[in-house]
Write a protein that holds these residues in place. Sequence first.
Motif, short mmCIF file in Angstrom:
data_model
loop_
_atom_site.label_atom_id
_atom_site.label_comp_id
_atom_site.label_asym_id
_atom_site.label_seq_id
_atom_site.Cartn_x
_atom_site.Cartn_y
_atom_site.Cartn_z
N GLY A 1 24.09 -82.63 -49.79
CA GLY A 1 24.36 -81.59 -50.78
C GLY A 1 24.48 -80.23 -50.12
N GLU A 2 23.87 -79.22 -50.75
CA GLU A 2 23.96 -77.86 -50.26
C GLU A 2 22.57 -77.22 -50.21
N THR A 3 21.56 -78.02 -49.81
CA THR A 3 20.20 -77.52 -49.88
C THR A 3 19.93 -76.43 -48.86
N ARG A 4 20.74 -76.34 -47.78
CA ARG A 4 20.47 -75.34 -46.75
C ARG A 4 21.44 -74.17 -46.83
N GLN A 5 22.19 -74.05 -47.90
CA GLN A 5 23.13 -72.96 -48.00
C GLN A 5 22.39 -71.63 -48.12
N GLU A 6 22.96 -70.61 -47.49
CA GLU A 6 22.33 -69.30 -47.47
C GLU A 6 22.80 -68.49 -48.69
N THR A 7 22.46 -68.96 -49.88
CA THR A 7 22.84 -68.27 -51.10
C THR A 7 21.74 -67.30 -51.49
N ASN B 1 15.24 -71.29 -48.98
CA ASN B 1 16.69 -71.47 -48.96
C ASN B 1 17.12 -72.84 -49.45
N ASP B 2 16.18 -73.65 -49.95
CA ASP B 2 16.49 -75.00 -50.41
C ASP B 2 16.57 -75.04 -51.93
N SER B 3 17.58 -75.69 -52.44
CA SER B 3 17.77 -75.77 -53.89
C SER B 3 17.54 -77.20 -54.37
N TYR B 4 16.97 -77.33 -55.58
CA TYR B 4 16.66 -78.63 -56.17
C TYR B 4 17.07 -78.62 -57.64
N SER C 1 9.80 -81.55 -63.46
CA SER C 1 10.35 -82.66 -62.69
C SER C 1 11.66 -82.19 -62.06
N PHE C 2 11.85 -82.50 -60.78
CA PHE C 2 13.09 -82.11 -60.11
C PHE C 2 13.46 -83.14 -59.05
N PHE C 3 14.74 -83.12 -58.69
CA PHE C 3 15.26 -84.06 -57.70
C PHE C 3 15.19 -83.43 -56.31
N THR C 4 14.75 -84.22 -55.32
CA THR C 4 14.75 -83.75 -53.95
C THR C 4 16.11 -84.01 -53.33
#
Length: 267
Positions: A23-29, A88-91, A102-105
């Motif tokens: 996915g885009e968990t490490r994107q610098e948003t 910087n990680d999104s879930y 509850s959230f998805f890793t």
Amino acid sequence: MTVVIRIFIPAFLLLCCMACGHGETRQETVLRPDTCDQQAIREMQGVWVDADTHSPFFWVKGDSVFFADSTSVPVILKMRGDTLWVGNDSYQIESRSRYRLSFFTSLGNVISLQKSSQEVDTLAFSPQTVKPVVYTEVTKRDTVVSHGNHRYHAYITVNPTSIKVYRTTYTADGMAVENFSFDNVIHLSVYEGRQCLFRSNFNKSMFEQMVPEEFLFKAILSDIVYLFCDAKGIHFQASICVPDSVSCYAVELVVDENGELTMELMG
């Protein structure tokens, strides 16, 4: 100088790479404060525990998240729509209420949490539990060796520093956690009788010509140990390692009878 690299990559690092690439968990948003759900952050304040085991998971204080890990560091918490940002990680959020989350890793697993009402759960986040990794105090070793008519005395002193080396690790569920370890400065000296042949303080930057920059950034100078003595001199091994893993570069240090130092990656 002959250069031979010996590096060990544990299986779990492959899992980390998969987590980073998913996915885009490490994107610098960067989320501006006015685009975040401030009401949701206010409702998140407090200690959250695993819904099944009731063990402390993280503690939300202000806009920061503290993990129940002795070497983790607090990161920024933000929320917008159905997305939870931890550093910087999104879930993606599966469901959320004032007392449940509850959230998805990044691996697709679901982490289910509930807000704790037990004051004792805050003890899991006590700053007094933070301890350096590897060495917590000055460690001294000395070795007496002989070769031919020469008798040498080698001294090694490992000095833990306050320099923090940060790295991102992942839980079994794929949750990113920022951790740190304390780097070391290691003193090595070699004497022949009362004559000092060699004396120097080593830090990891001294190996930057041998170890890749990306690896060196997240590694520490773990140790220097005596190996053997022969006609070339006294041989030592310096280990530059990523803490809590077996991923290391080994560098051979040789001090000859004139006190000259040579360094070579070990194969």
